[in-house]
Scaffold this motif. Sequence first.
Motif, PDB file in Angstrom:
ATOM      1  N   ILE A  14      40.285  -5.221   9.441  1.00 32.55           N
ATOM      2  CA  ILE A  14      41.150  -4.494  10.368  1.00 32.55           C
ATOM      3  C   ILE A  14      42.629  -4.720  10.035  1.00 32.55           C
ATOM      4  O   ILE A  14      43.392  -3.748   9.994  1.00 32.55           O
ATOM      5  CB  ILE A  14      40.803  -4.806  11.832  1.00 32.55           C
ATOM      6  N   PRO A  15      43.075  -5.953   9.763  1.00 30.72           N
ATOM      7  CA  PRO A  15      44.483  -6.103   9.364  1.00 30.72           C
ATOM      8  C   PRO A  15      44.840  -5.304   8.095  1.00 30.72           C
ATOM      9  O   PRO A  15      45.908  -4.703   8.025  1.00 30.72           O
ATOM     10  CB  PRO A  15      44.639  -7.608   9.136  1.00 30.72           C
ATOM     11  N   LEU A  16      43.935  -5.287   7.118  1.00 33.79           N
ATOM     12  CA  LEU A  16      44.198  -4.505   5.906  1.00 33.79           C
ATOM     13  C   LEU A  16      44.287  -3.019   6.214  1.00 33.79           C
ATOM     14  O   LEU A  16      45.175  -2.314   5.715  1.00 33.79           O
ATOM     15  CB  LEU A  16      43.106  -4.752   4.863  1.00 33.79           C
ATOM     16  N   LEU A  17      43.373  -2.537   7.037  1.00 32.20           N
ATOM     17  CA  LEU A  17      43.379  -1.119   7.391  1.00 32.20           C
ATOM     18  C   LEU A  17      44.590  -0.761   8.247  1.00 32.20           C
ATOM     19  O   LEU A  17      45.145   0.338   8.120  1.00 32.20           O
ATOM     20  CB  LEU A  17      42.081  -0.741   8.095  1.00 32.20           C
ATOM     21  N   MET A  18      45.021  -1.673   9.098  1.00 33.01           N
ATOM     22  CA  MET A  18      46.219  -1.420   9.913  1.00 33.01           C
ATOM     23  C   MET A  18      47.453  -1.333   9.007  1.00 33.01           C
ATOM     24  O   MET A  18      48.340  -0.494   9.225  1.00 33.01           O
ATOM     25  CB  MET A  18      46.394  -2.494  10.982  1.00 33.01           C
ATOM     26  N   LYS A  19      47.545  -2.205   7.989  1.00 31.67           N
ATOM     27  CA  LYS A  19      48.656  -2.141   7.052  1.00 31.67           C
ATOM     28  C   LYS A  19      48.623  -0.827   6.269  1.00 31.67           C
ATOM     29  O   LYS A  19      49.664  -0.201   6.046  1.00 31.67           O
ATOM     30  CB  LYS A  19      48.608  -3.321   6.079  1.00 31.67           C
ATOM     31  N   ALA A  20      47.435  -0.426   5.837  1.00 36.10           N
ATOM     32  CA  ALA A  20      47.311   0.841   5.124  1.00 36.10           C
ATOM     33  C   ALA A  20      47.707   2.006   6.021  1.00 36.10           C
ATOM     34  O   ALA A  20      48.393   2.930   5.591  1.00 36.10           O
ATOM     35  CB  ALA A  20      45.886   1.009   4.629  1.00 36.10           C
ATOM     36  N   ASN A  21      47.303   1.954   7.277  1.00 35.04           N
ATOM     37  CA  ASN A  21      47.673   2.991   8.226  1.00 35.04           C
ATOM     38  C   ASN A  21      49.180   3.045   8.412  1.00 35.04           C
ATOM     39  O   ASN A  21      49.779   4.113   8.423  1.00 35.04           O
ATOM     40  CB  ASN A  21      46.973   2.753   9.568  1.00 35.04           C
ATOM     41  N   ALA A  22      49.813   1.890   8.528  1.00 31.75           N
ATOM     42  CA  ALA A  22      51.268   1.846   8.704  1.00 31.75           C
ATOM     43  C   ALA A  22      51.973   2.416   7.477  1.00 31.75           C
ATOM     44  O   ALA A  22      52.948   3.160   7.606  1.00 31.75           O
ATOM     45  CB  ALA A  22      51.723   0.404   8.958  1.00 31.75           C
TER      46      ALA A  22
END
Length: 74
Positions: A61-69
């Motif tokens: 989830i942190p990786l995906l949140m960074k990618a989303n940002a």
Amino acid sequence: MSTPARVPSVHRRALITWIAVYPTITVVLGLLGPAIAPLPLVLRTLILTAIVVPVAAYVLIPLLMKANAALTRR
């Protein structure tokens, strides 16, 4: 000075969580499914969630949140 990234909508966060959780459950069940199949459902669920929740919460989830940002900033 950079502006902080906006928090994604609840719908996008739900999608990000699903994208992290679904494949992780699939992989763990594929690897451990036959070995834990004889166990009672409650124990199988405990084992599955003990693996999936930390992997999703601390890694995916942190990786995906960074990618989303990063995608949102574009």
